[in-house]
Design a protein around this motif. Structure first.
Motif, PDB file in Angstrom:
ATOM      1  N   HIS A 486       0.652  -1.130   0.275  1.00 20.33           N
ATOM      2  CA  HIS A 486       0.245  -0.055   0.076  1.00 20.33           C
ATOM      3  C   HIS A 486       0.475   1.641   0.453  1.00 20.33           C
ATOM      4  CE1 HIS A 486      -3.483  -2.935   0.156  1.00 20.33           C
ATOM      5  NE2 HIS A 486      -3.599  -3.384   1.436  1.00 20.33           N
ATOM      6  N   GLU A 490       0.953   2.474  -6.143  1.00 15.06           N
ATOM      7  CA  GLU A 490      -0.272   2.728  -6.546  1.00 15.06           C
ATOM      8  C   GLU A 490      -0.671   3.512  -5.128  1.00 15.06           C
ATOM      9  OE1 GLU A 490      -2.701   2.225  -9.999  1.00 15.06           O
ATOM     10  OE2 GLU A 490      -1.851   0.790  -9.270  1.00 15.06           O
ATOM     11  N   ASN A 492      -3.354   4.963  -2.321  1.00 12.07           N
ATOM     12  CA  ASN A 492      -4.908   5.949  -1.584  1.00 12.07           C
ATOM     13  C   ASN A 492      -5.610   5.690  -0.474  1.00 12.07           C
ATOM     14  OD1 ASN A 492      -6.229   2.851  -1.712  1.00 12.07           O
ATOM     15  ND2 ASN A 492      -6.253   2.973  -3.417  1.00 12.07           N
ATOM     16  N   GLU A 493      -6.031   6.531  -0.495  1.00 13.97           N
ATOM     17  CA  GLU A 493      -6.458   6.739   0.989  1.00 13.97           C
ATOM     18  C   GLU A 493      -7.173   5.402   1.629  1.00 13.97           C
ATOM     19  OE1 GLU A 493      -8.328   8.453   4.489  1.00 13.97           O
ATOM     20  OE2 GLU A 493      -7.691   9.621   2.192  1.00 13.97           O
ATOM     21  N   ARG A 545      -2.382  15.178  -0.082  1.00 15.69           N
ATOM     22  CA  ARG A 545      -3.781  14.730  -1.561  1.00 15.69           C
ATOM     23  C   ARG A 545      -3.533  15.030  -2.608  1.00 15.69           C
ATOM     24  NH1 ARG A 545      -6.188  15.442   3.483  1.00 15.69           N
ATOM     25  NH2 ARG A 545      -7.316  13.049   4.376  1.00 15.69           N
ATOM     26  N   SER A 547      -0.748  13.860  -6.705  1.00 15.61           N
ATOM     27  CA  SER A 547       0.224  13.526  -6.799  1.00 15.61           C
ATOM     28  C   SER A 547       1.560  13.344  -7.326  1.00 15.61           C
ATOM     29  CB  SER A 547      -0.297  12.350  -8.106  1.00 15.61           C
ATOM     30  OG  SER A 547      -1.366  11.158  -7.689  1.00 15.61           O
ATOM     31  N   ARG A 553      -1.131   9.047  -5.660  1.00 15.33           N
ATOM     32  CA  ARG A 553      -2.402   9.052  -5.273  1.00 15.33           C
ATOM     33  C   ARG A 553      -3.119   7.972  -6.096  1.00 15.33           C
ATOM     34  NH1 ARG A 553      -3.350  10.869   0.144  1.00 15.33           N
ATOM     35  NH2 ARG A 553      -5.233  10.017  -0.308  1.00 15.33           N
ATOM     36  N   THR A 554      -3.707   7.358  -6.484  1.00 20.54           N
ATOM     37  CA  THR A 554      -5.102   7.130  -7.054  1.00 20.54           C
ATOM     38  C   THR A 554      -6.173   7.452  -7.047  1.00 20.54           C
ATOM     39  OG1 THR A 554      -5.600   5.040  -6.484  1.00 20.54           O
ATOM     40  CG2 THR A 554      -4.093   5.055  -7.808  1.00 20.54           C
ATOM     41  N   ASP A 555      -5.911   8.189  -5.925  1.00 21.26           N
ATOM     42  CA  ASP A 555      -7.543   9.275  -5.617  1.00 21.26           C
ATOM     43  C   ASP A 555      -6.903  10.311  -5.645  1.00 21.26           C
ATOM     44  OD1 ASP A 555      -5.888   8.619  -3.519  1.00 21.26           O
ATOM     45  OD2 ASP A 555      -7.502   8.655  -2.308  1.00 21.26           O
ATOM     46  N   HIS A 556      -5.902  10.732  -6.238  1.00 22.13           N
ATOM     47  CA  HIS A 556      -5.964  11.919  -5.997  1.00 22.13           C
ATOM     48  C   HIS A 556      -4.636  12.266  -7.779  1.00 22.13           C
ATOM     49  CE1 HIS A 556      -8.076  13.682  -2.410  1.00 22.13           C
ATOM     50  NE2 HIS A 556      -7.444  12.696  -1.528  1.00 22.13           N
TER      51      HIS A 556
END
Length: 587
Positions: A486, A490, A492-493, A545, A547, A553-556
């Motif tokens: 993690h 990649e 993410n939150e 938050r 990249s 961050r795949t979510d950001h």
């Protein structure tokens, strides 16, 4: 309090040692610090967790282009000012200009020291005169690294760090530096005035606890390689220095930025630099199927990602998809039992391979590996922390009085990106400056007061407290697996929170009791350090938050300069994590 008495009451009869300057660590930066402190007249003791010359990322780092950057040995148009500007351009806003200026200006002299100490830097030809000053010899084989305006990085056949440590350790021992091997840091010790007065350590070879009294302490304990299941160094670097400084209230900066990428992990460990990828190795999963194309977005070709590939991982170009593809295949269960995929060079002409990656071919041959015959086990391996304990001045002092931080432990000169060759340069420049400054601090310091170590002793008591449900070995494996999955390619939150939850669970379990017998106490304390440093890294990754470079961050997925275009420092206060923006002055 009397720490020796309290340790005896716990059944941990200690040995006491005294010195002017204590250096903790045995890598390139620590070896340089020990030598420089001794040259400045200090009585120097070195504690190394692994035998001298065996452990640490400086010794074990190996690639086609492992090298140290310094102007003055190549193109006459290059200069310290250009080196400074290259470094600032790669990470402006995240690094301290005053420290970077010193790095660029001092690096040529530190190269000169290494030449004089006998380091056999690679030569392009013949005819250079030993003893010539920078600018007077142009015979070195030079590498133009990423973010470098000129070819200025010098190496020793891909094993540059090992050559540095061998030469520096020989010089230090010759001049009377004392070394205690197999002695790992447990915690920092402070006097009543809040100044560091030494350390508590453990000598694993003798199973003996050490109370080391020192007038100045230089920490060069390295990075956090041991927090990941795959890494390009030795696993004894378990975040001990980061955790000890954190407990003492130090500021750590840029901890969300770390370097990693594809590396051979069996039968030996070696990162794969651009020289390997220009050969376009076939990447196969455990089913024997090529998989890169499965992960490429529309409009991106395999040739493009191979030709642009650099080490470490970065989102700045299309080469990111190599690392992403490898990580996704392994996460999906299509990797080998070692958690790897396979590289094949069977289609590559032997002569071209020899010309393109000669060091790699030689190292493999020495181990009976033929890259054109054998499938190579390749994983995503942790290489370096770019963040660390914040240096507050050019003597590598920290926010903890009496403590200097150097090498991979230190923060302030590495941000999201940095020129290749800077890491070894940082170790030499700030190792020298820290050793010299520590020797001066030791001379100027008055008599140390009594050690105040209630917190350290209580930590030992908790680790010894019975807790039948606690299994240090199992907890350690789970923690490593979670960070490998993690906190690398990649992020993410959800994944970061999952890993953070595991690190917190380890800490909570230790609060209840580490279930350690005296003989197993060092392993439990090491796990405590691992969990602490893991929490720092994960908190930093969660807070950013956006990249940027290797922080994906795949979510950001977008870069956000308005909200995150600066360095963030973390420290603990009252058990809570305090975060602040570091206002580094403009270059």
């Amino acid at each position: 309090m009397d720490i020796v008495r309290d340790l005896r009451s716990l059944g941990l009869a200690p040995e006491e040692l005294h010195c002017d300057v204590l250096v903790v660590g045995g890598g390139g930066a620590a070896s340089r610090a020990a030598l420089s402190a001794r040259l400045a007249g200090a009585d120097v003791l070195v504690l190394t967790k692994a035998p001298l010359g065996v452990g640490g990322s400086t010794v074990h780092g190996a690639s086609e282009i492992m090298s140290m950057g310094a102007s003055g040995y190549g193109d006459p148009s290059d200069s310290p000012d250009i080196h400074y500007r290259d470094t600032m351009a790669a990470a402006s806003g995240f690094i301290d200009p005053a420290l970077v200026r010193v790095l660029a200006e001092d690096a040529p002299a530190r190269i000169r020291d290494l030449i004089d100490y006998g380091v056999p830097f690679d030569r392009a030809g013949q005819g250079a005169v030993h003893g010539a000053r920078p600018g007077e010899e142009r015979d070195f084989k030079l590498i133009r690294s990423d973010f470098g305006s000129y070819a200025r990085a010098m190496g020793v056949s891909g094993r540059t760090g090992k050559a540095f440590v061998a030469a520096l350790a020989e010089q230090a021992l010759h001049r009377g530096v004392r070394v205690r091997e197999s002695a790992g840091l447990v915690d920092l010790l402070f006097d009543a005035g809040g100044r560091c007065a030494g350390v508590l350590a453990h000598d694993a070879s003798l199973n003996r606890w050490l109370v080391v009294h020192a007038r100045a302490v230089v920490l060069g304990t390295g990075g956090a390689h041991g927090l990941f299941t795959q890494q390009v160094s030795t696993a004894e670097m378990t975040g001990d220095g980061q955790a000890a400084c954190w407990r003492a209230g130090a500021e750590l900066v840029n901890m969300e930025f770390h370097q990693f990428g594809p590396a051979l992990v069996h039968p030996y460990v070696q990162l794969f630099s651009k020289a390997c990828f220009v050969l376009h190795p076939r990447m196969l999963n455990a089913e024997g199927r090529e998989f890169l194309a499965d992960h490429l977005p529309s409009g991106v070709t395999a040739d493009e990602v191979y030709d642009e590939k650099v080490f470490p991982f970065t989102i700045s170009n299309a080469s990111r998809w190599i690392d992403i593809a490898i990580a996704r295949e392994i996460a999906a269960g299509r990797g080998s039992e070692r958690g790897t995929v396979h590289f094949s060079f069977a289609h590559v002409d032997a002569q071209r391979m020899q010309q393109t990656m000669p060091n790699t071919v030689r190292w493999m041959s020495e181990r009976g590996v033929d890259p054109r015959r054998d499938l190579l086990d390749v994983g995503i391996a942790f290489q370096c922390l770019n963040g660390g304990v914040r240096m507050v001045d050019t003597g590598a002092r920290t926010t903890l009085p009496g403590v200097h931080a150097i090498g991979e432990l230190a923060g302030g000169v590495r941000g999201p990106d940095r020129p290749g060759g800077n890491s070894l340069a940082e170790g030499q420049v700030f190792g020298h400056r820290a050793g010299t400054a520590a020797a001066a601090d030791a001379r100027d310091r008055g008599p140390a007061g009594p050690i105040q170590a209630e917190g350290v002793v209580e930590r030992l008591r908790r680790a010894l407290r019975p807790n039948g449900s606690f299994d240090a070995a199992s907890q350690s494996r789970t923690l490593r697996d979670s960070l490998q999955r993690h906190a690398l390619v990649e992020k993410n939150e959800a994944g970061l929170q999952s890993a953070l939850g595991i690190a917190r669970e380890v800490g909570a379990a230790l609060e209840a009791g580490g279930n350690a017998a005296p003989s197993g106490l060092p392993d439990v304390l090491t796990l405590d350090n691992m969990a602490c440093t893991a929490r720092i890294i994960l908190e930093a990754c969660l807070a950013r938050r956006e990249s940027r470079s290797g922080h994906y961050r795949t979510d950001h997925p977008e870069r956000d300069d308005a909200s995150f275009g600066m360095a963030w420092a973390l420290r603990q206060q009252g058990g809570e994590v305090v975060r602040r923006a570091v206002a580094y002055p403009a270059a």
